[in-house]
Design an enzyme around this catalytic site. Structure first.
Site, short mmCIF file in Angstrom:
data_model
loop_
_atom_site.label_atom_id
_atom_site.label_comp_id
_atom_site.label_asym_id
_atom_site.label_seq_id
_atom_site.Cartn_x
_atom_site.Cartn_y
_atom_site.Cartn_z
N LYS A 105 0.81 -1.26 -0.15
CA LYS A 105 0.05 0.15 -0.22
C LYS A 105 0.84 1.19 -0.15
O LYS A 105 1.84 1.23 0.57
CB LYS A 105 -0.93 -0.10 1.51
CG LYS A 105 -1.85 1.14 1.42
CD LYS A 105 -2.70 0.69 2.77
CE LYS A 105 -3.80 1.86 2.92
NZ LYS A 105 -4.70 2.02 4.20
N SER B 100 -9.56 1.82 3.55
CA SER B 100 -8.46 2.62 2.44
C SER B 100 -7.77 1.70 1.36
O SER B 100 -7.02 2.26 0.59
CB SER B 100 -7.65 3.77 3.13
OG SER B 100 -6.94 3.18 3.92
N SER C 230 -9.32 -0.41 7.58
CA SER C 230 -8.85 -0.19 6.06
C SER C 230 -8.36 -1.76 5.45
O SER C 230 -8.02 -1.82 4.24
CB SER C 230 -7.74 0.58 5.90
OG SER C 230 -8.61 2.06 5.98
#
Ligand code: GLN
Length: 474
Positions: free
Chosen positions: A76, A151, A175
């Site tokens: 990420k 996210s 997330s």
């Protein structure tokens, strides 16, 4: 061409020579090329991954390869990887290059993992739909008109669409688990302090956790095992020993499992999800476990507590992005004639997206002298009460089960105008972060439209092994 869904199948084929790491990387690169419309990666390290693959193939031949040889992952865009860009999905980190590697990432590299690229996410990990990224939204591979969750949206879709075997995301309020649920994959949020946060761009430091996303409980367990444990660069990491999570076994007695009554009864939860959750409950009961409904009396305070404390922490953490030290600097300020305050203001206004600005403002407000006691102090007190209630619950139960999300993946744009609706999608995931407990989201079938449904299991601190064991069982 085989689309691998578990590390053990990759390892088996590497062993028999069915495939090489080089070929494996080539396959993933082809798939990434073919799925550009999903907008999963913000940068693909194609040549580097090829080179690394060659190196790992040699190590495999020589018998000197690490435990993750053949595992191709993505990370990420909030994890630092030395000499690679890291943007946190934000314009404010334009052209920023990491100076060092996150501890968690380094530990994976030390075991010969291959990193294929950096994955799109909500700006500074703030969001539930991946629509807050400066790089544009990610699309759910099950239905490209729908969001992947957030996210860590890019990280979940990467696994869903077979663009790498696993991903490393971060989970501050859901997330890792929420996008995993929306995409039909497994996401594990470890106990707070299980994995070093060194090199993770901070959102809310007392909530942030690095966590893996993969197709199987075994694969998230292995990744966690390798990332976890003490680190001299993060004093909040626990010194509790790290065990072989994927080898953990459930106790030889019926389990005591609580489930959230609201998760199967509330009108606010999609019917397909209520039914899927009920089916799991029935299955566990049929297997002889004690499965009982519980209510969290402070349920309605979870999201307010979470949003006051995380925005407060974010307003402080994000003050370092001032247009001077990192990344983006407002060009309109030029080099002359502009005072420092204007430079800060312009750079931050132009560099941060709307949701991040909203949260900085909210957090600054909650921390301001006149409102500090009414909001921040109060939220800290409620956090303690929630923790106490959760502790009491786990004196009686081994696990807490709930849907991972109240609805399956929603449509792009559906909730962007209404932050409150967006925040409500985290109703089941935030508790684990507020109290710091580990939780896992695993696939639990699909709805009538074929959209993935997730179920969440939560366990007491450092019981990741039991979580993985029960997840495998299910
Ligand atoms: N969706 C939640 C938020 O917007 C959680 C984000 C996260 O876990 N990083 O804050």
């Amino acid at each position: 061409m085989t689309l691998y869904r578990s590390f053990s199948s990759v390892q088996a084929d590497l062993k028999t020579g069915q495939i090489t790491c080089r070929q494996l990387v080539e396959q993933y690169l082809d798939r990434i090329q073919d799925t550009q419309h999903l907008n999963v990666f913000t940068e693909v390290y194609a040549d580097e991954a090829r080179q690394e693959a060659g190196r790992v193939d040699q190590k495999l031949a020589a018998g000197t390869a690490g435990r993750l040889a053949g595992m191709v992952i993505g990370i990420k865009d909030v994890l630092s990887y030395a000499h690679h860009g890291v943007r946190a999905g934000s314009r404010i980190l334009d052209n920023f290059v990491a100076q060092f590697t996150a501890t968690a990432v380094q530990r994976l590299l030390d075991e010969d993992v291959i990193i294929i690229g950096r994955q799109n996410c909500d700006e500074f990990a703030m969001g539930s739909s991946n629509e807050n990224s400066a790089f544009g939204p990610v699309r759910n591979a099950a239905d490209t008109s729908r969001v992947p969750g957030g996210s860590s949206g890019g990280s979940a879709v990467a696994v869903q669409a077979g663009l790498c075997l696993a991903s490393i995301g971060s989970d501050t309020g859901g997330s890792v688990r929420q996008p995993a649920a929306f995409c039909g994959v497994v996401g594990l949020k470890p106990t707070y302090g299980r994995v070093s946060r060194w090199g993770l761009i901070a959102y809310a430091s007392s909530f942030d956790c690095i966590g893996p996303i993969a197709n199987t409980p075994d694969d998230v367990a292995l990744l966690l095992e390798i990332m976890a444990g003490p680190d001299e660069f993060d004093s909040t990491v626990s010194s509790q020993p790290v065990s072989a999570y994927s080898q953990a076994l459930l106790p030889e007695r019926p389990l005591r499992i609580a489930y959230l009554r609201d998760g199967v009864e509330s009108e606010g939860v999609d019917q397909s999800i209520r039914e899927a959750t009920q089916r799991t409950i029935d299955q566990l009961k049929a297997a002889g476990h004690t499965v009982e409904p519980v209510e969290i009396s402070l349920l309605q305070y979870l999201l307010p507590t979470y949003y006051i404390l995380t925005t407060a922490e974010a307003s402080s953490n994000l003050s370092r992005f001032d247009g001077v030290r990192y990344g983006y600097r407002s060009l309109s300020t030029g080099t002359s004639g502009m005072d420092l305050l204007t430079l800060y203001k312009k750079s931050r206004t132009e560099g941060f997206g709307a949701e991040v600005r909203r949260r900085i403002l909210l957090g600054t407000f909650a921390l301001s002298a006149s409102y500090y006691d009414a909001y921040y102090t109060k939220a800290q007190q409620v956090r303690r009460l929630i923790r106490q209630e959760t502790e009491r619950l786990f004196e009686q139960y081994d696990f807490l089960l709930s849907p991972a999300t109240p609805t399956p993946a929603f449509r792009l744009g559906e909730k962007t105008e209404d932050p409150l609706q967006m925040y409500l999608t985290d109703i089941f995931t935030v508790q684990a972060n507020v109290v710091g407990y580990p939780a896992i989201s695993i696939p639990n079938g699909t709805d009538a439209n074929g959209l993935p449904i997730g179920i969440q299991l939560m366990a007491p601190p450092f019981a990741e092994g039991s979580l993985v064991a029960l997840a495998k069982n299910l």
